[in-house]
Motif scaffolding. Structure first.
Motif, PDB file in Angstrom:
ATOM      1  N   GLU A   1       0.824  -1.210   0.000  1.00  0.00           N
ATOM      2  CA  GLU A   1       0.000   0.000   0.000  1.00  0.00           C
ATOM      3  C   GLU A   1       0.859   1.262   0.000  1.00  0.00           C
ATOM      4  OE1 GLU A   1      -3.912   1.472   2.482  1.00  0.00           O
ATOM      5  OE2 GLU A   1      -2.199   0.690   3.611  1.00  0.00           O
TER       6      GLU A   1
ATOM      7  N   LEU B   1      -9.833   7.635  -4.507  1.00  0.00           N
ATOM      8  CA  LEU B   1      -9.796   7.894  -3.064  1.00  0.00           C
ATOM      9  C   LEU B   1     -11.194   7.853  -2.459  1.00  0.00           C
ATOM     10  CD1 LEU B   1      -7.160  10.786  -2.966  1.00  0.00           C
ATOM     11  CD2 LEU B   1      -6.828   8.388  -2.346  1.00  0.00           C
ATOM     12  N   VAL B   2     -12.190   8.400  -3.181  1.00  0.00           N
ATOM     13  CA  VAL B   2     -13.558   8.420  -2.662  1.00  0.00           C
ATOM     14  C   VAL B   2     -14.097   7.001  -2.490  1.00  0.00           C
ATOM     15  CG1 VAL B   2     -15.941   9.083  -3.203  1.00  0.00           C
ATOM     16  CG2 VAL B   2     -14.078  10.721  -3.551  1.00  0.00           C
TER      17      VAL B   2
ATOM     18  N   PHE C   1     -12.405   4.199  -2.454  1.00  0.00           N
ATOM     19  CA  PHE C   1     -11.604   3.406  -1.532  1.00  0.00           C
ATOM     20  C   PHE C   1     -12.091   3.619  -0.099  1.00  0.00           C
ATOM     21  CE2 PHE C   1      -7.986   2.972   1.377  1.00  0.00           C
ATOM     22  CZ  PHE C   1      -7.611   1.669   1.109  1.00  0.00           C
ATOM     23  N   ALA C   2     -12.432   4.871   0.234  1.00  0.00           N
ATOM     24  CA  ALA C   2     -12.958   5.146   1.574  1.00  0.00           C
ATOM     25  C   ALA C   2     -14.302   4.454   1.780  1.00  0.00           C
ATOM     26  CB  ALA C   2     -13.097   6.646   1.782  1.00  0.00           C
ATOM     27  N   LYS C   3     -15.178   4.484   0.764  1.00  0.00           N
ATOM     28  CA  LYS C   3     -16.477   3.821   0.889  1.00  0.00           C
ATOM     29  C   LYS C   3     -16.318   2.309   1.073  1.00  0.00           C
ATOM     30  CE  LYS C   3     -19.340   7.117  -1.663  1.00  0.00           C
ATOM     31  NZ  LYS C   3     -20.301   7.297  -2.788  1.00  0.00           N
ATOM     32  N   HIS C   4     -15.347   1.750   0.372  1.00  0.00           N
ATOM     33  CA  HIS C   4     -15.132   0.308   0.498  1.00  0.00           C
ATOM     34  C   HIS C   4     -14.462  -0.053   1.823  1.00  0.00           C
ATOM     35  CE1 HIS C   4     -13.759  -3.746  -0.317  1.00  0.00           C
ATOM     36  NE2 HIS C   4     -12.502  -3.353  -0.104  1.00  0.00           N
ATOM     37  N   ARG C   5     -13.496   0.737   2.214  1.00  0.00           N
ATOM     38  CA  ARG C   5     -12.702   0.401   3.402  1.00  0.00           C
ATOM     39  C   ARG C   5     -13.480   0.618   4.683  1.00  0.00           C
ATOM     40  NH1 ARG C   5      -7.052   0.198   3.884  1.00  0.00           N
ATOM     41  NH2 ARG C   5      -6.555  -0.843   5.854  1.00  0.00           N
ATOM     42  N   PHE C   6     -14.245   1.694   4.760  1.00  0.00           N
ATOM     43  CA  PHE C   6     -14.898   2.045   6.020  1.00  0.00           C
ATOM     44  C   PHE C   6     -16.392   1.712   6.051  1.00  0.00           C
ATOM     45  CE2 PHE C   6     -11.339   5.103   5.491  1.00  0.00           C
ATOM     46  CZ  PHE C   6     -10.572   4.682   6.563  1.00  0.00           C
ATOM     47  N   TYR C   7     -17.039   1.612   4.858  1.00  0.00           N
ATOM     48  CA  TYR C   7     -18.498   1.380   4.849  1.00  0.00           C
ATOM     49  C   TYR C   7     -18.894   0.097   4.128  1.00  0.00           C
ATOM     50  CZ  TYR C   7     -18.335   6.316   6.126  1.00  0.00           C
ATOM     51  OH  TYR C   7     -18.046   7.508   6.742  1.00  0.00           O
TER      52      TYR C   7
END
Length: 377
Positions: free
Chosen positions: A255, A311-312, A314-320
């Motif tokens: 990463e 980035l958008v 990735f955040a939705k996948h990682r945190f939600y």
């Protein structure tokens, strides 16, 4: 009759040197000048004086006595009386003159060695073709890995920590399974090899255009060229890192290297566009240069927008763990990779007719050869 104080004659550095010894009669005995072997000597002979005789210069191998490396006369030496031809004296030759002549001989030998070592071209290739193959190799390999992994290893490449529905696997997923990983690593190894010399070719290419700038802009522009070279080398190294350290083997390291690759890639694109704007300001560009600059700007914009989208999601996948969030993340990842490859592919407009060659020969001969700008048929 002439007498000189000499008993032996030695040849050194193309001249005759006489050493002091018994007197030697150089003229045959005559009635008016009796020989020393007949028991008489010349009444005017002075045993302590130095007499000089004129002798032809010794041939140095070029067919001309006392000549230089090119066969031209004028390198003979004279001792004693001042005459046009070289002379031999009974006095010992000066040490400085000996050093000069030895140096002349070394220079002649070096010149002959240079002339006996002609330039030889061992390899000649079209630089344009090398750049095309280098740029298209990872693109073709990526497409091959995607198709084969999607068809034959669908479940393996869609597995994520959220275990939600996805339709597009990431680049790390399709290049992290076997045998695609070996195919991808092999192609990247072939891709990285030419990328390093190409980076330095760009550096020299940009430096050659600094002469068109005003002196006040040269230092800052030169620093920008160096920055572009450093960013390009870091990007190449990061590409090798994300290729050989997969997310399945060591995700934290993978990463961080991927982030380094993206940052250096975007900075390299921006710096290259800025540099082209400085170098080409007020210049009349040909069609190839216009196409190169236009597509560099388009691909940079695509990379910026794709990075934001990546980035958008990735955040939705990682945190939600939203459905299809990872698929959108993978989609923008492909866009970034393709935009990066095509950005480097614009080299076909920057170097449309150059050649790469491996040449053997003395450096002086190579400089003279390249300054003549030989035509390649």
């Amino acid at each position: 009759m002439q007498n000189i104080q000499s008993a032996t004659i030695s040849e050194k550095a193309g001249d005759i040197v006489l050493s002091e010894a018994d007197a030697i009669d150089l003229n045959p005995p005559t009635a008016s000048s009796p020989s020393k072997f007949s028991g008489s000597s010349s009444p005017n002979a002075n045993p302590t004086s130095t007499n000089t005789i004129t002798v032809p210069a010794v041939n140095n191998g070029n067919g001309n006595g006392g000549s230089g490396c090119d066969g031209s006369p004028g390198h003979g030496r004279a001792y004693g009386a001042s005459q046009k031809n070289p002379t031999v004296s009974t006095k010992q030759e000066p040490h400085k003159e000996t050093e000069k002549e030895l140096q002349l001989q070394r220079d002649c030998l070096g010149q002959q060695q240079k002339e006996s070592n002609p330039i030889a071209i061992h390899y000649l290739a079209c630089f344009h073709e090398i750049c095309v193959v280098t740029a298209l190799l990872p693109l073709v390999t990526l497409f091959t890995c995607f198709v084969t992994a999607y068809v034959f290893q669908y479940d393996d490449v869609h597995e994520t920590h959220c275990r939600v529905y996805n339709i597009i696997p990431s680049i790390s997923a399709i290049t992290g399974v076997s045998p695609q990983r070996y195919f991808w690593r092999f192609s990247i190894a072939l891709h990285i090899g030419p990328r390093i010399p190409i980076a330095f070719v760009y550096k020299n290419y940009y430096h050659s255009q600094l002469a068109r700038l005003t002196p006040s802009l040269v230092p800052k522009t030169s620093m920008l060229i160096t920055l572009i070279l450093v960013l390009n080398c870091i990007e190449i190294a990061a590409l090798g890192g994300v290729t050989y350290i997969s997310n399945r083997e060591n995700y934290p390291v993978h990463e961080r290297i991927f982030i380094t690759f993206m940052v250096c890639s975007l900075c390299y694109m921006l710096a290259t566009i800025k540099l082209n704007g400085i170098l080409n300001e007020g210049q009349k560009l040909n069609n190839q240069q216009i196409q190169s600059i236009k597509w560099k700007k388009i691909l940079f914009v695509v990379s910026i927008l794709s990075t934001i989208g990546l980035l958008v999601f990735f955040a939705k996948h990682r945190f939600y763990c939203h459905d299809l969030a990872f698929s959108w993340f993978a989609f923008f990842e492909y866009l970034i990779a393709i935009a990066n490859m095509l950005f480097h592919f614009t080299i076909i407009w920057d170097f449309p007719s150059q050649f790469m060659m491996i040449v053997q020969g003395p450096r002086e001969n190579l400089s003279q050869y390249l300054s003549n700008k030989p035509k390649i048929e």
